[in-house]
Design a protein around this motif. Structure first.
Motif, short mmCIF file in Angstrom:
data_model
loop_
_atom_site.label_atom_id
_atom_site.label_comp_id
_atom_site.label_asym_id
_atom_site.label_seq_id
_atom_site.Cartn_x
_atom_site.Cartn_y
_atom_site.Cartn_z
N GLU A 53 0.68 -1.26 0.13
CA GLU A 53 -0.11 -0.03 0.35
C GLU A 53 1.01 1.09 -0.44
O GLU A 53 0.77 2.20 -0.59
N SER A 54 2.31 1.28 1.23
CA SER A 54 2.85 2.01 0.62
C SER A 54 3.43 2.63 -0.54
O SER A 54 3.51 3.27 -1.18
N LEU A 55 3.87 1.23 -0.77
CA LEU A 55 4.18 1.53 -2.41
C LEU A 55 3.43 2.53 -3.40
O LEU A 55 3.64 3.28 -4.07
N ARG A 56 2.19 1.41 -3.63
CA ARG A 56 0.79 1.92 -4.71
C ARG A 56 0.81 3.53 -4.23
O ARG A 56 0.75 4.29 -5.31
N ALA A 57 0.35 3.54 -2.97
CA ALA A 57 0.22 5.02 -2.72
C ALA A 57 1.30 6.71 -3.26
O ALA A 57 1.18 7.11 -3.66
N GLY A 58 2.58 5.72 -2.94
CA GLY A 58 4.01 6.90 -3.51
C GLY A 58 3.53 7.02 -4.80
O GLY A 58 3.77 8.03 -5.69
N LEU A 59 3.54 5.77 -6.20
CA LEU A 59 3.30 5.84 -7.32
C LEU A 59 1.62 6.80 -7.89
O LEU A 59 1.96 7.40 -8.45
N GLU A 60 1.08 6.92 -7.09
CA GLU A 60 -0.29 6.83 -7.57
C GLU A 60 -0.31 8.62 -7.29
O GLU A 60 -0.82 10.14 -7.66
N ARG A 61 0.64 9.24 -6.22
CA ARG A 61 0.95 10.48 -5.38
C ARG A 61 1.72 10.68 -6.70
O ARG A 61 1.56 12.43 -7.17
N ALA A 62 2.61 10.41 -7.84
CA ALA A 62 4.00 10.96 -8.20
C ALA A 62 2.83 11.08 -9.17
O ALA A 62 3.49 12.21 -10.46
N ARG A 63 1.93 10.04 -10.16
CA ARG A 63 1.31 10.68 -10.93
C ARG A 63 1.00 11.62 -11.11
O ARG A 63 0.24 12.19 -12.04
N LEU A 64 -0.57 12.25 -9.71
CA LEU A 64 -1.05 12.93 -9.60
C LEU A 64 -0.60 14.33 -9.63
O LEU A 64 -1.10 15.20 -10.58
N ASP A 65 0.84 14.16 -9.10
CA ASP A 65 1.36 15.75 -9.15
C ASP A 65 2.04 15.91 -11.06
O ASP A 65 1.90 17.49 -10.85
N ALA A 66 2.28 14.75 -11.41
CA ALA A 66 2.55 15.16 -12.89
C ALA A 66 1.27 15.24 -13.90
O ALA A 66 1.77 17.28 -13.61
N LEU A 67 0.24 15.05 -13.21
CA LEU A 67 -0.93 15.70 -13.70
C LEU A 67 -1.85 16.89 -13.68
O LEU A 67 -2.39 18.29 -13.88
N LYS A 68 -1.04 16.93 -12.18
CA LYS A 68 -1.41 18.33 -11.01
C LYS A 68 -0.73 19.93 -11.79
O LYS A 68 -1.09 20.92 -11.47
N ASN A 69 0.60 19.20 -11.40
CA ASN A 69 1.48 20.55 -11.75
C ASN A 69 2.35 20.50 -12.95
O ASN A 69 3.26 21.35 -13.21
N ASN A 70 1.78 19.94 -13.83
CA ASN A 70 1.65 20.21 -15.21
C ASN A 70 3.45 19.88 -15.47
O ASN A 70 4.04 20.91 -16.36
N ARG A 71 3.87 19.06 -14.93
CA ARG A 71 5.65 18.68 -15.56
C ARG A 71 5.58 17.11 -15.31
O ARG A 71 4.72 16.38 -14.58
N ALA A 72 6.93 16.71 -15.52
CA ALA A 72 7.63 15.74 -15.27
C ALA A 72 7.70 15.41 -13.94
O ALA A 72 8.67 15.77 -13.47
N VAL A 73 7.40 14.13 -13.23
CA VAL A 73 7.43 13.60 -12.83
C VAL A 73 7.81 12.27 -11.97
O VAL A 73 7.68 11.51 -12.72
N SER A 74 9.08 12.57 -11.07
CA SER A 74 9.62 10.91 -10.71
C SER A 74 9.22 10.46 -10.15
O SER A 74 9.16 10.13 -8.53
N PHE A 75 9.38 8.35 -9.43
CA PHE A 75 9.75 7.51 -8.68
C PHE A 75 10.00 6.77 -8.54
O PHE A 75 10.73 6.17 -9.53
N TRP A 76 10.92 6.47 -8.00
CA TRP A 76 12.09 6.18 -7.39
C TRP A 76 11.98 5.49 -6.28
O TRP A 76 11.64 5.79 -4.91
N LEU A 77 12.69 3.89 -6.44
CA LEU A 77 12.93 3.21 -5.02
C LEU A 77 14.33 3.16 -4.14
O LEU A 77 15.42 3.70 -5.15
#
Length: 203
Positions: A53-77
């Motif tokens: 759930e933690s990893l999935r939440a991080g991925l979804e937050r990264a995608r949402l930030d990219a959409l919301k702020n109109n920029r490329a955003v990376s999720f890193w392990l």
């Protein structure tokens, strides 16, 4: 007129005999032997679920930030030994922790959020029992992968992007779970061991 009191009959005193206590202890020992293994597996399943759930939440937050702020955003392990990603910030496909940033966060996970460099967006919090869980991320060709880059439309744009993350207990027979990241940006967790007709099954 005084009433005569009936004499009190002598009888056994209340309490347990030694034999009764021995039987009770034997039954309790049997119950513990039967239930403890199940409880241990339940805890391991919970640790796998929490990490997933933690990893999935991080991925979804990264995608949402990219959409919301109109920029490329990376999720890193991140494979830091600490409970929260710190200055070591070693990027790894087996990391149980994560950071979201615009630039490569290696060595800079403890910068302020938000920061000028590497433009950190968020980082994972401490997870109880995460050290007893293993994580392995691969791309669509089954090569080790440690990041996903989402574009302004929420789509995956890097060729070496994480396609599948497998989360399982470091020991024991508890179930494993997976997270799938599709090229269109869809993110879902699934169980690779259930039948294909089960809604929890991996595609």
């Amino acid at each position: 007129m005084l009433s005569a009191r009936s004499p009190r009959l002598a009888g056994p005193t209340p309490g347990f005999t030694l034999v009764e206590m021995a039987v009770a202890l034997a039954i309790m020992g049997l119950l513990v032997a039967v239930t403890v293994p199940g409880a241990v597996e339940w805890v391991r399943n919970l640790q796998v679920r929490s990490t997933t759930e933690s990893l999935r939440a991080g991925l979804e937050r990264a995608r949402l930030d990219a959409l919301k702020n109109n920029r490329a955003v990376s999720f890193w392990l991140i494979a830091d030994d600490a409970a929260i990603p710190g200055s070591a910030c070693a990027v790894s496909n087996t990391g149980r922790h994560w950071v979201i940033s615009v630039k490569d966060p290696a060595g800079k996970c403890n910068e302020d959020v938000p920061s000028a460099d590497p433009l950190l967006v968020a980082r994972s919090e401490a997870l109880s029992g995460a050290s007893r869980v293993t994580v392995a991320a691969v791309d669509s060709t089954d090569k080790d992968a440690s990041r996903v880059i989402f574009n302004t439309l929420g789509q995956v744009v890097n060729a070496d992007a994480i396609n599948r993350i497998t989360i399982k207990p470091a020991s024991g027979t508890a179930r494993e779970l997976q997270i799938r990241v599709e090229s269109g940006g869809a993110i879902r967790s699934c169980d690779p061991k259930v039948s294909s007709s089960d809604p929890r099954a991996c595609p």
